[in-house]
Design a protein around this motif. Sequence first.
Motif, PDB file in Angstrom:
ATOM      1  N   ALA A  45       0.834  -1.207   0.000  1.00 14.55           N
ATOM      2  CA  ALA A  45       0.000   0.000   0.000  1.00 14.55           C
ATOM      3  C   ALA A  45       0.863   1.250   0.000  1.00 14.55           C
ATOM      4  O   ALA A  45       0.592   2.207  -0.735  1.00 14.55           O
ATOM      5  CB  ALA A  45      -0.940  -0.007   1.208  1.00 14.55           C
ATOM      6  N   ARG A  46       1.912   1.249   0.807  1.00 21.26           N
ATOM      7  CA  ARG A  46       2.802   2.407   0.850  1.00 21.26           C
ATOM      8  C   ARG A  46       3.506   2.611  -0.484  1.00 21.26           C
ATOM      9  O   ARG A  46       3.612   3.733  -0.978  1.00 21.26           O
ATOM     10  CB  ARG A  46       3.819   2.242   1.975  1.00 21.26           C
ATOM     11  N   ALA A  47       4.000   1.537  -1.072  1.00 22.36           N
ATOM     12  CA  ALA A  47       4.716   1.643  -2.351  1.00 22.36           C
ATOM     13  C   ALA A  47       3.801   2.169  -3.457  1.00 22.36           C
ATOM     14  O   ALA A  47       4.254   2.888  -4.347  1.00 22.36           O
ATOM     15  CB  ALA A  47       5.297   0.286  -2.740  1.00 22.36           C
ATOM     16  N   ALA A  48       2.519   1.823  -3.381  1.00 21.42           N
ATOM     17  CA  ALA A  48       1.571   2.243  -4.413  1.00 21.42           C
ATOM     18  C   ALA A  48       0.904   3.582  -4.098  1.00 21.42           C
ATOM     19  O   ALA A  48       0.098   4.073  -4.888  1.00 21.42           O
ATOM     20  CB  ALA A  48       0.497   1.167  -4.586  1.00 21.42           C
ATOM     21  N   GLY A  49       1.229   4.161  -2.946  1.00 22.70           N
ATOM     22  CA  GLY A  49       0.633   5.442  -2.568  1.00 22.70           C
ATOM     23  C   GLY A  49      -0.838   5.340  -2.202  1.00 22.70           C
ATOM     24  O   GLY A  49      -1.579   6.311  -2.325  1.00 22.70           O
ATOM     25  N   ARG A  50      -1.260   4.187  -1.745  1.00 23.85           N
ATOM     26  CA  ARG A  50      -2.660   3.981  -1.352  1.00 23.85           C
ATOM     27  C   ARG A  50      -2.925   4.591   0.023  1.00 23.85           C
ATOM     28  O   ARG A  50      -2.033   4.669   0.871  1.00 23.85           O
ATOM     29  CB  ARG A  50      -2.988   2.487  -1.277  1.00 23.85           C
ATOM     30  N   ILE A  51      -4.171   4.959   0.239  1.00 24.91           N
ATOM     31  CA  ILE A  51      -4.577   5.415   1.570  1.00 24.91           C
ATOM     32  C   ILE A  51      -4.500   4.229   2.517  1.00 24.91           C
ATOM     33  O   ILE A  51      -4.975   3.133   2.201  1.00 24.91           O
ATOM     34  CB  ILE A  51      -6.003   5.994   1.545  1.00 24.91           C
ATOM     35  N   VAL A  52      -3.884   4.461   3.669  1.00 28.32           N
ATOM     36  CA  VAL A  52      -3.827   3.457   4.729  1.00 28.32           C
ATOM     37  C   VAL A  52      -4.525   4.047   5.948  1.00 28.32           C
ATOM     38  O   VAL A  52      -4.187   5.140   6.397  1.00 28.32           O
ATOM     39  CB  VAL A  52      -2.371   3.078   5.086  1.00 28.32           C
ATOM     40  N   VAL A  53      -5.498   3.301   6.446  1.00 24.58           N
ATOM     41  CA  VAL A  53      -6.217   3.693   7.650  1.00 24.58           C
ATOM     42  C   VAL A  53      -5.743   2.800   8.781  1.00 24.58           C
ATOM     43  O   VAL A  53      -5.838   1.578   8.703  1.00 24.58           O
ATOM     44  CB  VAL A  53      -7.744   3.540   7.466  1.00 24.58           C
ATOM     45  N   HIS A  54      -5.219   3.409   9.824  1.00 23.40           N
ATOM     46  CA  HIS A  54      -4.810   2.682  11.025  1.00 23.40           C
ATOM     47  C   HIS A  54      -5.954   2.823  12.030  1.00 23.40           C
ATOM     48  O   HIS A  54      -6.055   3.841  12.722  1.00 23.40           O
ATOM     49  CB  HIS A  54      -3.514   3.256  11.594  1.00 23.40           C
ATOM     50  N   ALA A  55      -6.843   1.830  12.049  1.00 25.68           N
ATOM     51  CA  ALA A  55      -8.008   1.863  12.935  1.00 25.68           C
ATOM     52  C   ALA A  55      -7.629   1.220  14.259  1.00 25.68           C
ATOM     53  O   ALA A  55      -7.292   0.034  14.301  1.00 25.68           O
ATOM     54  CB  ALA A  55      -9.176   1.125  12.294  1.00 25.68           C
ATOM     55  N   VAL A  56      -7.647   2.011  15.313  1.00 25.28           N
ATOM     56  CA  VAL A  56      -7.205   1.521  16.617  1.00 25.28           C
ATOM     57  C   VAL A  56      -8.220   1.858  17.689  1.00 25.28           C
ATOM     58  O   VAL A  56      -8.739   2.967  17.752  1.00 25.28           O
ATOM     59  CB  VAL A  56      -5.820   2.093  17.000  1.00 25.28           C
ATOM     60  N   GLU A  57      -8.491   0.864  18.513  1.00 24.09           N
ATOM     61  CA  GLU A  57      -9.399   1.080  19.625  1.00 24.09           C
ATOM     62  C   GLU A  57      -8.659   1.847  20.713  1.00 24.09           C
ATOM     63  O   GLU A  57      -7.571   1.454  21.125  1.00 24.09           O
ATOM     64  CB  GLU A  57      -9.887  -0.261  20.160  1.00 24.09           C
ATOM     65  N   GLU A  67     -18.043  -0.427  27.007  1.00 24.78           N
ATOM     66  CA  GLU A  67     -17.427  -1.677  26.562  1.00 24.78           C
ATOM     67  C   GLU A  67     -16.898  -2.501  27.736  1.00 24.78           C
ATOM     68  O   GLU A  67     -16.840  -3.731  27.676  1.00 24.78           O
ATOM     69  CB  GLU A  67     -16.301  -1.367  25.577  1.00 24.78           C
ATOM     70  N   TRP A  68     -16.513  -1.836  28.813  1.00 27.95           N
ATOM     71  CA  TRP A  68     -15.928  -2.543  29.939  1.00 27.95           C
ATOM     72  C   TRP A  68     -16.962  -3.334  30.751  1.00 27.95           C
ATOM     73  O   TRP A  68     -16.614  -4.043  31.680  1.00 27.95           O
ATOM     74  CB  TRP A  68     -15.145  -1.566  30.812  1.00 27.95           C
ATOM     75  N   ARG A  69     -18.221  -3.249  30.383  1.00 28.70           N
ATOM     76  CA  ARG A  69     -19.220  -4.099  31.029  1.00 28.70           C
ATOM     77  C   ARG A  69     -19.058  -5.548  30.563  1.00 28.70           C
ATOM     78  O   ARG A  69     -19.487  -6.469  31.247  1.00 28.70           O
ATOM     79  CB  ARG A  69     -20.624  -3.589  30.733  1.00 28.70           C
ATOM     80  N   LYS A  70     -18.441  -5.739  29.390  1.00 34.77           N
ATOM     81  CA  LYS A  70     -18.190  -7.074  28.854  1.00 34.77           C
ATOM     82  C   LYS A  70     -16.714  -7.450  28.869  1.00 34.77           C
ATOM     83  O   LYS A  70     -16.376  -8.622  28.834  1.00 34.77           O
ATOM     84  CB  LYS A  70     -18.691  -7.163  27.398  1.00 34.77           C
ATOM     85  N   LEU A  71     -15.853  -6.463  28.869  1.00 36.31           N
ATOM     86  CA  LEU A  71     -14.419  -6.708  28.731  1.00 36.31           C
ATOM     87  C   LEU A  71     -13.638  -5.977  29.817  1.00 36.31           C
ATOM     88  O   LEU A  71     -14.084  -4.941  30.314  1.00 36.31           O
ATOM     89  CB  LEU A  71     -13.931  -6.201  27.359  1.00 36.31           C
ATOM     90  N   PRO A  72     -12.455  -6.467  30.167  1.00 35.42           N
ATOM     91  CA  PRO A  72     -11.625  -5.734  31.130  1.00 35.42           C
ATOM     92  C   PRO A  72     -11.112  -4.425  30.515  1.00 35.42           C
ATOM     93  O   PRO A  72     -11.100  -4.265  29.291  1.00 35.42           O
ATOM     94  CB  PRO A  72     -10.468  -6.692  31.418  1.00 35.42           C
ATOM     95  N   ARG A  73     -10.676  -3.500  31.368  1.00 34.78           N
ATOM     96  CA  ARG A  73     -10.106  -2.227  30.888  1.00 34.78           C
ATOM     97  C   ARG A  73      -8.943  -2.521  29.954  1.00 34.78           C
ATOM     98  O   ARG A  73      -8.098  -3.365  30.245  1.00 34.78           O
ATOM     99  CB  ARG A  73      -9.607  -1.387  32.052  1.00 34.78           C
ATOM    100  N   HIS A  74      -8.902  -1.796  28.844  1.00 30.93           N
ATOM    101  CA  HIS A  74      -7.843  -1.984  27.855  1.00 30.93           C
ATOM    102  C   HIS A  74      -7.805  -0.772  26.939  1.00 30.93           C
ATOM    103  O   HIS A  74      -8.745  -0.002  26.881  1.00 30.93           O
ATOM    104  CB  HIS A  74      -8.091  -3.268  27.037  1.00 30.93           C
ATOM    105  N   HIS A  75      -6.697  -0.611  26.264  1.00 26.52           N
ATOM    106  CA  HIS A  75      -6.509   0.409  25.225  1.00 26.52           C
ATOM    107  C   HIS A  75      -6.848   1.824  25.689  1.00 26.52           C
ATOM    108  O   HIS A  75      -7.455   2.601  24.960  1.00 26.52           O
ATOM    109  CB  HIS A  75      -7.347   0.090  23.982  1.00 26.52           C
ATOM    110  N   VAL A  76      -6.438   2.148  26.890  1.00 24.09           N
ATOM    111  CA  VAL A  76      -6.622   3.514  27.375  1.00 24.09           C
ATOM    112  C   VAL A  76      -5.549   4.382  26.719  1.00 24.09           C
ATOM    113  O   VAL A  76      -4.374   4.001  26.659  1.00 24.09           O
ATOM    114  CB  VAL A  76      -6.520   3.568  28.910  1.00 24.09           C
ATOM    115  N   ILE A  77      -5.960   5.523  26.198  1.00 23.98           N
ATOM    116  CA  ILE A  77      -5.031   6.435  25.529  1.00 23.98           C
ATOM    117  C   ILE A  77      -3.852   6.721  26.450  1.00 23.98           C
ATOM    118  O   ILE A  77      -4.029   7.088  27.612  1.00 23.98           O
ATOM    119  CB  ILE A  77      -5.741   7.745  25.129  1.00 23.98           C
TER     120      ILE A  77
END
Length: 188
Positions: A45-57, A67-77
């Motif tokens: 993607a980088r070599a072709a100049g494509r848009i790359v979306v880094h989707a992060v929780e 979300e923490w009603r189902k899962l433990p605390r995680h991915h805090v900024i």
Amino acid sequence: MTGSEPATALVLVDVTNSFFLEGMPNFYPAAAETLGPLRALLAKARAAGRIVVHAVEQHYPGFDDYEWRKLPRHHVIGDRDADFFAGFEPRGEVEIICRKRRFSAFFATDLALFLHEQAIERVIVAGVKTNVCIRATAQDAFANGFDVVVPREATNSNRPHLAAASLEDIDRYIGRVVPIERALEMLT
């Protein structure tokens, strides 16, 4: 890209320390199997100049999150588990970060708006985990009018039977599940 090929973006989902570093909240050993294919997709993607979306929780520090009603605390900024896994940090002018607070990169974000404004027609969705964030992102991409492609080798789960069922559903109802080689061709 030929005139008949749709404009394509790469959406990398949750390629963060949490899943890939031992001892982190969402680590599972099989996640490492996706790293080679994910690196190949990102490099192409980088070599072709494509848009790359880094989707992060990412979740806000000091605040409750439903979300923490189902899962433990995680991915805090600001926490180490929320950081990009080494080698997958965004760079360049055509890479964006899409911060999400739920499984789908499209839910309550401006990702669909952004991609439509860039005339993107097809998204290649890769990362972790197949049965959670990949499936949710693929479903919402489809619902927002994008052709969805998931490279089989560039996603997995610590629940292989659920990953297999999710890939079957994606291929049957939502988009296409393809070998990594075909996904790489789509980024050329």
